[in-house]
Scaffold this motif. Structure first.
Motif, PDB file in Angstrom:
ATOM      1  N   PHE A 122       0.844  -1.192   0.000  1.00 48.45           N
ATOM      2  CA  PHE A 122       0.000   0.000   0.000  1.00 48.45           C
ATOM      3  C   PHE A 122       0.884   1.248   0.000  1.00 48.45           C
ATOM      4  N   LEU A 123       2.072   1.087  -0.545  1.00 47.10           N
ATOM      5  CA  LEU A 123       3.079   2.134  -0.489  1.00 47.10           C
ATOM      6  C   LEU A 123       3.027   3.001  -1.728  1.00 47.10           C
ATOM      7  N   GLY A 124       2.957   4.320  -1.519  1.00 45.93           N
ATOM      8  CA  GLY A 124       2.932   5.274  -2.622  1.00 45.93           C
ATOM      9  C   GLY A 124       3.950   6.364  -2.355  1.00 45.93           C
ATOM     10  N   ALA A 125       3.471   7.471  -1.789  1.00 47.96           N
ATOM     11  CA  ALA A 125       4.361   8.597  -1.460  1.00 47.96           C
ATOM     12  C   ALA A 125       5.112   9.079  -2.682  1.00 47.96           C
ATOM     13  N   GLY A 126       4.421   9.189  -3.783  1.00 46.62           N
ATOM     14  CA  GLY A 126       4.992   9.767  -4.996  1.00 46.62           C
ATOM     15  C   GLY A 126       5.367   8.753  -6.056  1.00 46.62           C
ATOM     16  N   ILE A 127       5.535   7.482  -5.668  1.00 51.68           N
ATOM     17  CA  ILE A 127       5.882   6.423  -6.628  1.00 51.68           C
ATOM     18  C   ILE A 127       4.803   5.344  -6.527  1.00 51.68           C
ATOM     19  N   TYR A 128       4.136   5.069  -7.638  1.00 48.54           N
ATOM     20  CA  TYR A 128       2.930   4.238  -7.574  1.00 48.54           C
ATOM     21  C   TYR A 128       3.026   2.999  -8.444  1.00 48.54           C
ATOM     22  N   GLY A 163       1.142   8.357  12.384  1.00 51.50           N
ATOM     23  CA  GLY A 163       0.474   8.266  11.096  1.00 51.50           C
ATOM     24  C   GLY A 163       1.159   7.333  10.125  1.00 51.50           C
ATOM     25  N   LEU A 164       0.355   6.675   9.300  1.00 52.86           N
ATOM     26  CA  LEU A 164       0.849   5.903   8.162  1.00 52.86           C
ATOM     27  C   LEU A 164       0.239   6.501   6.907  1.00 52.86           C
ATOM     28  N   LEU A 165       1.052   6.675   5.881  1.00 53.86           N
ATOM     29  CA  LEU A 165       0.547   7.169   4.596  1.00 53.86           C
ATOM     30  C   LEU A 165       0.334   5.954   3.701  1.00 53.86           C
ATOM     31  N   VAL A 166      -0.900   5.728   3.296  1.00 53.35           N
ATOM     32  CA  VAL A 166      -1.208   4.539   2.496  1.00 53.35           C
ATOM     33  C   VAL A 166      -1.910   4.943   1.210  1.00 53.35           C
ATOM     34  N   CYS A 167      -1.817   4.080   0.206  1.00 50.51           N
ATOM     35  CA  CYS A 167      -2.497   4.376  -1.048  1.00 50.51           C
ATOM     36  C   CYS A 167      -3.062   3.101  -1.636  1.00 50.51           C
ATOM     37  N   ALA A 168      -3.929   3.277  -2.614  1.00 52.39           N
ATOM     38  CA  ALA A 168      -4.454   2.165  -3.390  1.00 52.39           C
ATOM     39  C   ALA A 168      -4.398   2.559  -4.857  1.00 52.39           C
ATOM     40  N   THR A 169      -4.218   1.566  -5.714  1.00 54.55           N
ATOM     41  CA  THR A 169      -4.277   1.811  -7.156  1.00 54.55           C
ATOM     42  C   THR A 169      -5.159   0.726  -7.765  1.00 54.55           C
ATOM     43  N   GLU A 170      -5.221   0.727  -9.092  1.00 52.12           N
ATOM     44  CA  GLU A 170      -6.031  -0.297  -9.757  1.00 52.12           C
ATOM     45  C   GLU A 170      -5.452  -1.690  -9.511  1.00 52.12           C
ATOM     46  N   CYS A 171      -4.184  -1.749  -9.047  1.00 53.38           N
ATOM     47  CA  CYS A 171      -3.551  -3.041  -8.762  1.00 53.38           C
ATOM     48  C   CYS A 171      -3.901  -3.582  -7.385  1.00 53.38           C
ATOM     49  N   THR A 172      -4.460  -2.741  -6.536  1.00 53.15           N
ATOM     50  CA  THR A 172      -4.793  -3.180  -5.178  1.00 53.15           C
ATOM     51  C   THR A 172      -6.016  -4.087  -5.234  1.00 53.15           C
ATOM     52  N   THR A 173      -5.906  -5.278  -4.630  1.00 54.56           N
ATOM     53  CA  THR A 173      -7.029  -6.212  -4.692  1.00 54.56           C
ATOM     54  C   THR A 173      -7.849  -6.171  -3.399  1.00 54.56           C
ATOM     55  N   ALA A 174      -9.059  -6.671  -3.511  1.00 52.64           N
ATOM     56  CA  ALA A 174      -9.931  -6.745  -2.334  1.00 52.64           C
ATOM     57  C   ALA A 174      -9.298  -7.634  -1.274  1.00 52.64           C
ATOM     58  N   GLU A 175      -8.626  -8.691  -1.729  1.00 52.99           N
ATOM     59  CA  GLU A 175      -7.978  -9.602  -0.779  1.00 52.99           C
ATOM     60  C   GLU A 175      -6.890  -8.890   0.002  1.00 52.99           C
ATOM     61  N   GLU A 176      -6.126  -8.071  -0.688  1.00 51.56           N
ATOM     62  CA  GLU A 176      -5.048  -7.334  -0.016  1.00 51.56           C
ATOM     63  C   GLU A 176      -5.628  -6.370   1.016  1.00 51.56           C
ATOM     64  N   ILE A 177      -6.706  -5.706   0.623  1.00 50.41           N
ATOM     65  CA  ILE A 177      -7.333  -4.765   1.568  1.00 50.41           C
ATOM     66  C   ILE A 177      -7.823  -5.518   2.795  1.00 50.41           C
ATOM     67  N   GLU A 178      -8.438  -6.665   2.540  1.00 51.55           N
ATOM     68  CA  GLU A 178      -8.964  -7.463   3.656  1.00 51.55           C
ATOM     69  C   GLU A 178      -7.838  -7.923   4.573  1.00 51.55           C
ATOM     70  N   LEU A 179      -6.734  -8.353   3.977  1.00 55.08           N
ATOM     71  CA  LEU A 179      -5.582  -8.809   4.754  1.00 55.08           C
ATOM     72  C   LEU A 179      -5.038  -7.676   5.621  1.00 55.08           C
ATOM     73  N   PHE A 180      -4.861  -6.526   5.005  1.00 58.24           N
ATOM     74  CA  PHE A 180      -4.337  -5.362   5.711  1.00 58.24           C
ATOM     75  C   PHE A 180      -5.255  -4.999   6.887  1.00 58.24           C
ATOM     76  N   ALA A 181      -6.553  -4.915   6.608  1.00 56.74           N
ATOM     77  CA  ALA A 181      -7.492  -4.505   7.663  1.00 56.74           C
ATOM     78  C   ALA A 181      -7.509  -5.525   8.797  1.00 56.74           C
ATOM     79  N   TRP A 182      -7.528  -6.787   8.429  1.00 57.07           N
ATOM     80  CA  TRP A 182      -7.549  -7.849   9.432  1.00 57.07           C
ATOM     81  C   TRP A 182      -6.310  -7.755  10.315  1.00 57.07           C
ATOM     82  N   ALA A 183      -5.136  -7.652   9.654  1.00 53.39           N
ATOM     83  CA  ALA A 183      -3.876  -7.626  10.404  1.00 53.39           C
ATOM     84  C   ALA A 183      -3.787  -6.383  11.276  1.00 53.39           C
TER      85      ALA A 183
END
Lengths: 502, 468, 126
Positions: free
Chosen positions: B68-74, B427-447
């Motif tokens: 979920f890392l961006g900060a200018g590079i996606y 704070g954490l700076l997070v991003c999503a793109t068209e490559c981010t999957t629902a599974e990844e989001i679920e994993l992140f939120a769960w963890a």
């Protein structure tokens, strides 16, 4: 009518048509995806970008590529550019997903492969150049120069010597040198070269003084000559309390033969897109690492790559080296390019690199000898040359009116990319010719034959030369109008139909 | 020889032609005191061994994490057609197009790149590329000083810290200064440029401002009031520099819409892989009247002697090889092949496709924000964002590490992006793109829910082997 | 042949003085050396110039040259035509290709400049 006329291409915008763009590259977003954004932050209309099917897109670029000459097309003897062969294994290496897919903010522990490679490359370049440390940050040679001169500035200020406001630069230097000096806040003092093409030691001695921060020297020089007075020059510079910067553009001539740091240079830059065979890309990207001797190490841009006692690698942390001049650009460097340079060095080893310079210098001297024997072009400086040499068309111009520019354009008809012309400015009608070590002997001979044939044409049928090229995709261009009435972007003729040709 | 063709026989023939016995004689000019001894480098590797070593090294990088890392590079989907075209030797092994008659390929592709970015930014003059977003931002700031003959620049703290640091380095050798404009601390505009503070900084007749620099979206992912910033800048006689993210320009109002004079930005999201730092693409564009101030190459359309349409590098007299110490910039080698990548990428997607990339990222980001808020980490700021935002996570650096060990690259701790700012420690700076999957989001939120509920401490074991 | 009613400088500028006003341009020799001229940068009216200080820049396709004020004074106007047709400096450098009008602050400075013969001699050497 012309040989390659059909290959001249319309622009992307002229190939565009509504609805033609590839449809299914990514899933469709939900219709309300942007509803949460304020309307006044959004575009009113889609940008008028071209819509092209992939097949037409590919043909467009393939056909355009065929209008271009690269090292992969043929001989490219551009002096000071080192247009050597770009090994394909390096393209494979840079594209490995482990390298290409790594985010620059990835935590150190997830970047151990790249960090190890960069750490090794810092040390390889230091060893090659006889320097004590290397930063890989600069994105190009010119940025390396700026880095180096900012290091000089930091060094003198740290010593409490801020009055050193001048940089001495030979008049034969690449334009980036004085431009760099200005960007870093220094005044350039131009020093004339000696008649033999070397630095004029007395001119340097007269100009050196308490206001001198540094000299910037290309060695071998832009005239293709190793600086025979280098030891005296460096002693003189240091005696005046100044530093010596070496422009490393011509490193291909001296690998394994001369190590600038060991010889007394304090700071230098490398052009990896020259010496270390990373491809030129039509103008870039390259990379311009900078090597320094120990006194300048504290000031190097941050972060450097460190190795821990347990063998792992990490980036320097912010503030870890407080005297650093800071950051020259985002992130650690043009890593994709640096991977290629690392691979090139590993493929060669010390013996291989020395052989590169041996063959580059031998080839240049051989080609120089072919032209010197004939005499159609003057070879103004006594040999031997380094990895490149100057030939002058001044005599040809006096005799026939045909200029070096015309000779260069006619070389295109003979199947060669012209050499560097009108640089350095200190030689009239100059051609700077650098064959590199990756050209066959037959190519060197054929090129010499072609140049000499053009010289004969200049006498016998000069209009053929002055109106060249005849067989390139386009003839000579109207550069005056291009500069007076710049057209720098495509605009449709009818604004109401943005996709139509203009 | 590794890549060269010379046989011992070739070398003998060349030596004979020169009348010398050994290539060493060609190096006699080097004074004996400074002749090099042998270099101590690892021995040269065969291609087989070289490739094995590279595979090993690249295998030590972890690019398999849910990122979920961006900060200018996606991370974006790059159509394979981009790389296929970059691999054409006529493009990537060509030099700078100083001989236009045999460089029409390079010249036209870069003219097209300029045209595409002009359309995206709304600004007519686009440089053929600068090194990266950070240096382009620094050069844009220098441009404002040259154009106005003023010596002071204001830079919002919403501009990426690396760009601000680079600007500081580029200003170091000059008599120019810059001040940072603070961000609003709280309320609906928290995390965006403090307009009142900007107004006060502009209001100094002794130190007139040459340029005001702000980013859209800003480094915290938030949308800035660019129109108002521009108005304040212009009212004070300063130029307005907008630092922009190019994919977002498919959906966000472009710099021309809010009267920016100059646009700078990082072009990596346009078809260039992350590569741990570069080569990237410095976007630099300006309004027509500033054309003589813009550094770098410019490709123009013209005609040849037969009246054919053709392309050539133009307005060259501004550049270092002619202007020398009076050049605006020393830039020579640029990022041409990366500009080609960007052009192919934009052309391969088309306007609708590029919009979809931006909109899909926004949609995924909406889902991400909801999932993370639900997990106990709400957004730090209330204002609108496109696809990146900061979340409140106590002890963010430690949590980030623990998530890493669970195989999640949870963006970047703000404390690492901008050290020394206590307000950002949680704070954490997070991003999503068209490559981010629902599974990844679920994993992140769960963890994350698990981490926020559990006790601190870094687990043993390799990354990604943490308990589920 | 160069105009006989003008004065010249070593930096290849010419000056025509009428009343208290000097008109300044560059010579054919300079224009030929530069090649196709594409842009001329001139100072704003009202600017005060010192003798021999740089007042602008002339840019060709492949070169750039500073312009030096032959005489001191206040800038009255730059040639507005050069913005659209800079090439007139190549074709008519002494007439339509004029660059700057200055109100002279010290008419005696004209005497320090080169007369046509001296300028001819200079360019013959070069």
């Amino acid at each position: 009518m012309s040989v390659t006329g059909p290959k001249l291409q319309p622009t992307l915008f002229e190939l565009s048509g509504p609805g033609r763009a590839a449809g299914r590259r990514i899933p469709q977003p939900p219709a309300d995806a942007l509803d949460r954004l304020p309307a006044d932050a959004l575009r009113a209309t889609l940008p008028a970008l071209p819509e092209i099917d992939e097949a037409s897109l590919v043909r467009h670029y393939v056909n355009l590529s065929q209008l271009n000459w690269g090292v992969d097309t043929g001989f490219y003897p551009l002096g000071s550019c080192t247009m050597k062969y770009n090994p394909k294994v390096n393209e494979w290496a840079a594209r490995l997903p482990g390298f290409a897919g790594l985010h620059p903010f990835a935590p150190d522990e997830t970047a151990q492969g790249t960090l190890e490679l960069l750490w090794e490359l810092e040390r390889d370049l230091a060893e090659i150049s006889g320097m004590d440390a290397v930063t890989l940050q600069p994105a190009a040679g010119a940025q390396g120069e700026l880095t180096g001169i900012l290091l000089v500035r930091a060094y003198h200020r740290a010593r409490g010597d801020p009055e050193r406001t001048e940089i001495l630069i030979p008049d034969s230097a690449h334009g980036t040198n004085p431009a760099t000096a200005s960007m870093a806040g220094f005044r350039t003092v131009n020093i004339s070269s000696a008649p033999d093409g070397g630095v004029d030691l007395e001119a340097f001695r007269a100009a050196l003084g308490p206001r001198t921060a540094a000299i910037m020297i290309t060695n071998p020089s832009t005239l293709g000559l190793f600086e025979r007075h280098i030891v005296e020059l460096l002693e003189m510079v240091h005696a005046a309390g100044a530093l010596a910067y070496m422009d490393g553009a011509n490193l291909n001539a001296i690998l394994g033969r001369f190590r600038p740091g060991a010889a007394g240079f304090d700071v230098m830059h490398f052009n990896v897109h020259k010496t270390f065979a990373t491809p030129h890309g039509g103008g870039g990207p390259g990379a311009g690492p900078v090597g320094v001797r120990r006194p300048l190490v504290p000031f190097l841009p941050a972060p450097l790559v460190l190795r821990e006692p347990d063998g792992t690698f990490r980036l320097e942390r912010p503030g870890e080296r407080p005297s650093s001049i800071g950051r020259m650009r985002g992130h650690v460097g043009n890593v994709g390019i640096l991977v290629r340079a690392w691979a090139y060095i590993r493929a060669h080893g010390a013996d291989g690199l020395r052989e590169v310079s041996d063959d580059a210098v031998l080839a240049a001297n051989y080609l120089r000898g072919r032209l010197e024997a004939d005499g159609a072009f003057e070879i103004p400086f006594a040999g031997p040359c380094a990895h490149e040499f100057i030939a002058s068309g001044a005599g040809l111009k006096r005799a026939t009116g045909v200029r070096t520019l015309d000779v260069a354009k006619r070389l295109i008809d003979k199947g060669y990319h012209p050499p560097t012309i009108y640089f350095p400015h200190t030689v009239d009608e100059a051609m700077l010719i650098e064959p590199t070590e990756t050209e066959r002997l037959e190519t060197l001979d054929a090129f010499a034959d072609a140049l000499l044939e053009i010289a004969r044409e200049a006498h016998e049928t000069p209009e053929l030369v002055t109106s060249a090229p005849h067989s390139a995709p386009v003839r000579r261009l109207d550069e005056a109008t291009a500069a007076r009435q710049p057209n720098l972007r495509w605009l449709p003729a009818d604004p109401a139909e943005p996709s139509r040709a203009g | 020889m590794v890549y060269g063709p010379h046989t011992p026989d070739d070398r003998s023939r060349m030596l004979d032609a020169l009348g010398i016995g050994s290539v060493d004689e060609l190096f006699d000019v080097i004074p004996p005191a400074v002749r090099a001894g042998p270099m101590h480098l690892p021995p040269g590797l065969t291609e087989l061994d070289l490739m094995a070593r590279l595979r090993t090294l690249s295998g030590h990088n972890r690019v398999d994490l849910a990122s979920f890392l961006g900060a200018g590079i996606y991370r974006h989907h790059i159509p394979p057609v981009v790389d296929q075209i970059l691999l054409r030797g006529e493009f990537y092994t060509a030099y700078t197009p100083y001989q236009p008659e045999i460089s029409q390929g390079t010249l036209q592709t870069i003219y097209e790149y300029q045209s595409l970015l002009a359309e995206l930014t709304g600004l007519g003059v686009v440089s053929a590329s600068h090194y990266d977003g950070a240096t382009a931002t620094a050069e844009a700031a220098l441009m404002t000083c040259r154009a106005t003959r003023r010596e002071r620049v204001l830079v919002s703290r919403g501009v990426h810290p690396q760009s601000r640091q680079t600007l500081a380095t580029y200003f170091a050798g000059t008599n120019l200064t810059f001040d940072e404009v603070p961000l609003v601390h709280e309320g609906p505009a928290a995390g965006t440029t403090d307009l009142a503070a900007l107004g006060r900084l502009l209001d100094d007749p002794e130190r007139p401002v040459a340029g005001v620099v702000a980013a859209q979206p800003n480094v915290l992912g938030l949308l800035e009031p660019m129109g108002q910033i521009g108005q304040l800048a212009h009212a004070a006689g300063a130029l307005f520099v907008a630092v922009v993210e190019p994919v977002s320009l498919a959906v966000l109002a472009p710099p021309a819409a809010y009267e920016a004079d100059i646009a700078a930005g990082e072009g990596q999201p346009l078809g260039i892989p992350p590569q741990y730092g570069g080569p990237y693409l410095g976007i630099l564009a300006c309004r027509d009247p500033l054309i003589r101030q813009i550094p770098g190459r410019l490709i123009g359309m013209t005609s040849d002697a037969d009246g054919r349409r053709a392309y050539v590098m133009t307005m060259r007299a501004r550049e270092q090889d002619i202007r020398r110490e009076k050049a605006a910039s020393n830039i020579c080698t640029n990022q041409a092949l990366c500009a080609l990548a960007a052009a192919v990428y934009v052309a391969a997607l088309g306007p609708g496709g590029l919009r979809d990339v931006a909109a899909t990222g926004a949609a995924r980001a909406t889902e991400l924000a909801a999932a993370l808020a639900d997990a106990g980490a709400p957004r730090l700021h209330p204002g609108p964002y496109l696809n990146e935002f900061a979340i409140r996570v106590p002890d963010a650096v430690a949590v980030h590490r623990r998530l890493l060990h669970r195989g999640i690259l949870a963006g970047i701790p703000l404390a690492e992006l901008e050290p020394g700012v206590p307000a950002l420690a949680d704070g954490l700076l997070v991003c999503a793109t068209e490559c981010t999957t629902a599974e990844e989001i679920e994993l992140f939120a769960w963890a994350l829910r698990d981490e926020l509920g559990s006790r601190p401490g870094v687990p043993a074991g390799a990354i990604g082997e943490g308990s589920r | 042949m160069i105009p006989s009613d003008l004065h010249y400088t070593k930096e290849h500028e010419w000056v025509r003085v009428e009343g208290g006003v000097a008109t300044v341009g560059i010579t054919q020799h300079a224009a030929d050396q530069l090649g196709d001229i594409v842009f001329v940068e001139l100072p704003e009216p009202g600017r005060k110039l010192e003798q021999f200080a740089t007042f602008g820049v002339v840019e060709s396709v492949k070169a750039v040259s500073d312009l030096f004020a032959p005489v001191a004074g206040e800038v009255l106007e730059g040639n507005p035509g050069l913005a659209t047709t800079p090439e007139v400096v190549n074709s008519d450098p002494y007439g339509a290709g004029w660059m700057l009008r200055i109100r002279l602050s010290d008419p005696a400075q004209v005497g320090q400049l080169l007369d046509p013969a001296a300028y001819e001699a200079l360019t013959a050497e070069g």
